[in-house]
Design an enzyme around this catalytic site. Structure first.
Site, short mmCIF file in Angstrom:
data_model
loop_
_atom_site.label_atom_id
_atom_site.label_comp_id
_atom_site.label_asym_id
_atom_site.label_seq_id
_atom_site.Cartn_x
_atom_site.Cartn_y
_atom_site.Cartn_z
N LYS A 10 0.83 -1.20 0.00
CA LYS A 10 0.00 0.00 0.00
C LYS A 10 0.87 1.26 0.00
CE LYS A 10 -3.77 -2.18 2.59
NZ LYS A 10 -4.56 -2.08 3.85
N TYR A 50 -12.56 -2.39 -3.44
CA TYR A 50 -13.17 -2.40 -2.10
C TYR A 50 -14.70 -2.47 -2.15
CZ TYR A 50 -8.67 -1.27 0.07
OH TYR A 50 -7.38 -1.30 0.53
N PHE A 58 -16.30 3.21 6.78
CA PHE A 58 -14.88 3.43 6.49
C PHE A 58 -14.53 3.34 5.01
CE2 PHE A 58 -15.46 -1.00 7.85
CZ PHE A 58 -14.95 -1.70 6.76
N ARG A 86 -1.01 -14.50 3.97
CA ARG A 86 -1.69 -13.90 5.12
C ARG A 86 -0.86 -14.11 6.40
NH1 ARG A 86 -6.14 -11.49 3.98
NH2 ARG A 86 -7.13 -11.60 6.01
N THR A 92 -4.79 -8.07 10.45
CA THR A 92 -5.14 -6.78 9.86
C THR A 92 -4.85 -5.63 10.83
OG1 THR A 92 -6.85 -7.83 8.53
CG2 THR A 92 -7.02 -5.45 8.82
N ARG A 103 3.11 -6.73 9.40
CA ARG A 103 2.36 -5.76 10.20
C ARG A 103 2.83 -5.73 11.64
NH1 ARG A 103 -3.12 -7.81 7.40
NH2 ARG A 103 -3.17 -6.40 5.61
N ASN A 113 -1.71 -0.14 7.24
CA ASN A 113 -1.09 -1.39 7.70
C ASN A 113 -0.24 -2.06 6.62
OD1 ASN A 113 -3.09 -2.41 6.05
ND2 ASN A 113 -4.20 -3.46 7.67
N HIS A 116 -1.93 -5.40 1.56
CA HIS A 116 -3.22 -6.03 1.39
C HIS A 116 -2.96 -7.39 0.79
CE1 HIS A 116 -7.24 -7.00 -0.07
NE2 HIS A 116 -6.63 -7.36 -1.20
N GLU A 127 -9.61 -10.14 -7.54
CA GLU A 127 -8.73 -8.97 -7.38
C GLU A 127 -7.63 -8.94 -8.44
OE1 GLU A 127 -7.50 -9.32 -3.30
OE2 GLU A 127 -9.34 -8.36 -2.57
#
Length: 135
Positions: A10, A50, A58, A86, A92, A103, A113, A116, A127
């Site tokens: 990100k 998203y 949010f 993951r 998250t 993270r 964070n 993704h 995606e």
């Protein structure tokens, strides 16, 4: 079982010069990066990405953040790629992420964070289609 997943470094991860760290951890896990692209997302692409959160309070903040600067999109392939990436990323919420995860080691706020990752093989394929559409 080999599968594909989408990983995004990100804008905060790019700003903090953590692209290499993310790539190194993916490769150290034995996964393959088969495509990579640096770009700044337009709002339409961000909103498609998203879409599942469109009715949540949010949503606007997610879109604003992901479009705030360049990101790096990766297609990662390998056995159980979704679960493996993951694990590399961590929870998250960075304050709940284990030390040794991206993270857990580098992030402090849920809103920024660093990375993704797709949460399922089906979402991974969806995606990937958004970020790397067929020619």
């Amino acid at each position: 079982m080999a599968e594909r997943t989408l990983i995004l470094v990100k804008p905060d991860g790019v700003r903090r010069r953590l692209i290499g760290e993310v790539i190194a951890r993916i490769e150290a896990k034995g996964l393959d990066i088969t495509r990579m692209q640096m770009r700044t997302l337009d709002r339409e692409t961000a909103e498609r990405h998203y879409a599942e959160h469109v009715d949540k309070p949010f949503f606007a903040g997610l879109v604003d953040f992901i479009t705030s600067g360049p990101l790096v999109a990766l297609i990662v392939e390998g056995d159980d790629a979704v679960a493996a990436t993951r694990q590399i990323m961590g929870a998250t919420n960075p304050l709940e992420a284990t030390p040794g995860s991206l993270r857990g080691d580098f992030a402090t706020a849920i809103g920024e964070n660093l990375v993704h990752g797709s949460d399922s093989p089906d979402n991974g394929e969806r995606e990937i289609g958004i970020f790397f559409p067929p020619a």
